[in-house]
Design an enzyme around this catalytic site. Structure first.
Site, mmCIF file in Angstrom:
data_model
loop_
_atom_site.group_PDB
_atom_site.id
_atom_site.type_symbol
_atom_site.label_atom_id
_atom_site.label_comp_id
_atom_site.label_asym_id
_atom_site.label_seq_id
_atom_site.Cartn_x
_atom_site.Cartn_y
_atom_site.Cartn_z
ATOM 1 N N GLY A 59 0.755 -1.212 -0.199
ATOM 2 C CA GLY A 59 0.075 -0.181 0.004
ATOM 3 C C GLY A 59 0.872 1.292 -0.115
ATOM 4 C CG ASP A 95 1.167 -9.855 6.110
ATOM 5 O OD1 ASP A 95 1.193 -10.279 7.016
ATOM 6 O OD2 ASP A 95 0.245 -8.997 5.662
HETATM 7 O O1 F6P Z 1 0.013 -5.846 6.483
HETATM 8 C C1 F6P Z 1 0.207 -6.713 7.701
HETATM 9 C C2 F6P Z 1 -0.989 -7.104 8.754
HETATM 10 O O2 F6P Z 1 -0.244 -7.720 9.658
HETATM 11 C C3 F6P Z 1 -1.872 -8.040 8.154
HETATM 12 O O3 F6P Z 1 -1.683 -9.241 7.932
HETATM 13 C C4 F6P Z 1 -3.298 -7.696 8.803
HETATM 14 O O4 F6P Z 1 -4.462 -7.989 8.169
HETATM 15 C C5 F6P Z 1 -3.058 -6.259 9.299
HETATM 16 O O5 F6P Z 1 -1.834 -5.937 9.170
HETATM 17 C C6 F6P Z 1 -3.961 -5.811 10.523
HETATM 18 O O6 F6P Z 1 -3.759 -4.311 10.414
HETATM 19 P P1 F6P Z 1 -4.179 -3.548 11.736
HETATM 20 O O7 F6P Z 1 -4.978 -4.265 12.591
HETATM 21 O O8 F6P Z 1 -2.960 -2.834 12.501
HETATM 22 O O9 F6P Z 1 -5.109 -2.618 10.777
#
Ligand code: F6P
Length: 371
Positions: A128, A151
């Site tokens: 992103g 990830d």
């Molecule tokens: O992108 C990393 C990650 O750990 C994803 O696997 C997960 O869905 C997301 O971040 C969760 O992010 P947050 O709870 O901080 O919005």
């Protein structure tokens, strides 16, 4: 295509660095390496943008010194702060009714960058944030990308920093769950992160000796999951460990959201493990317990591998600025630090393929994927 004005050689250079998206262990190692290399090797002025691009849109641009990066190498998180909601090209603004409207505030970032006379912007982030970096590059901002995410789903690099530490955390949890599963003859379902990519579930599951691994790339059938557990039980193993990625979904079904208010673009995944556990218990009558690892995987001190990778990436990012090779992302290829065009890195996510050797190895060892 915009032209990027070359850096003037007479003036002391001034660069900005930011961290965007979800945090992960190793961010501080990159920030430290960028600041130390830029200051010690080149005598540049280094500035940090707080909370991702927010610093450029408000008053969060701060000069960095050697002192500001002292002692941060083993620290998790990011000293600059981060955000996974402030895309300047699609900035969410909540209306009085509670809905979201999106505004393009990118010109604020671009004019601030020019006004401050920065020579380069180092963007440390996942797909992103790096996509935003690429969009800014197309608008004339000289951007260098550094790949981060637990990830491990970015293209062009063998590994992102943050993944190794998360893998250690998840594997450690699975190891600990294993002993209690065995003592109590239970099925333990461990939910790990991974919205679209199942690398953490796959690799931690394999490293921790899981019996079933469910990942977003492979829709599962609960009957097949149950059959594997039942087979184990019939052969005398009356316990099982199931590792499930938060984004895994049943064939023909949907991902499970913990929190997804209407019109809110920031829905949070979570809870698939409870549904899997309930169905196993319902179908087999075996006692099940659930562990959701959640943000534990994003925290903590980076592993030596992530500290080193982050440090090497930080140094390499500054090197690309010296060489004026903008619009590139530093990468790890065959164990060596290289770089690739940003647009190649963000073309799509790197997902677990059917012919991935981890997957093939796991299948041949009898691990079930519910397909
Ligand atoms: O992108 C990393 C990650 O750990 C994803 O696997 C997960 O869905 C997301 O971040 C969760 O992010 P947050 O709870 O901080 O919005």
């Amino acid at each position: 295509m915009c032209t990027i004005v070359p850096m003037s050689n007479s003036r002391r250079k001034k660069i900005a660095v930011l961290t965007g998206g979800g945090d992960c262990p190793g961010l501080n190692a990159v920030i430290r390496a960028v600041a130390k290399t830029a200051i010690l090797q080149h005598d540049w002025s280094v500035w940090g943008s707080e909370d991702s691009f927010e610093g450029f849109m408000g008053s969060g641009l701060e000069p960095m010194t050697l002192k500001s990066v002292q002692g941060i190498l083993p620290r998790g998180g990011t000293i600059l702060g981060t955000s996974n909601k402030g895309n300047p090209f699609k900035y969410p603004v909540q209306t009085e009714e509670g809905d979201y409207e999106f505004h393009d505030y990118s010109s604020r970032v671009i004019s601030r960058f020019r006004q401050e006379r920065f020579d380069a912007l180092i963007v440390i982030g996942g797909d992103g944030t790096l996509t935003i970096g690429h969009q800014l590059m197309k608008r004339g901002i000289p951007v260098i990308g550094v790949p981060k995410t637990i990830d491990n789903d970015l293209l062009c690099t063998e590994q992102t920093f943050g993944f190794d530490t998360a893998l250690h955390t998840a594997t450690d949890a699975i190891d600990k769950i294993h002993t209690t599963a065995e003592s109590h003859d239970r099925v333990m379902v461990v939910e790990v992160m991974g919205r679209n990519a199942g690398w953490i579930a796959l690799e931690a599951g394999m490293a921790g000796g899981a019996d079933v691994i469910l990942i977003p790339e492979i829709p599962f059938e609960i009957e097949k999951v149950c059959r594997k557990i039942e087979d184990r039980s019939n052969s005398g193993n009356r316990f099982s460990v199931v590792v499930v990625a938060e984004g895994a979904a049943p064939r023909g079904g949907r991902q499970v959201y913990r929190h997804r208010p209407k019109d809110d673009p920031f829905g949070r995944l979570g809870g698939v493990s409870y549904s899997v556990a309930d169905q196993i218990q319902g179908n087999l009558g075996m006692e099940c317990r659930v562990l959701v690892l959640g943000h534990l995987q994003r925290g903590g001190s980076p592993s030596p591998f992530d500290r080193l990778l982050g440090t090497r990436f930080g140094w390499a990012a500054v090197r690309l600025v010296v060489e004026e090779r903008f619009g590139r992302m530093v990468t790890l290829q065959c164990g060596q630090i290289r770089s690739c065009p940003l647009e190649n890195a963000v073309a799509h996510q790197r997902l677990v393929g059917q012919d991935d050797d981890h997957l093939r190895t796991a299948r041949s060892l009898g691990i079930a994927f519910g397909d």
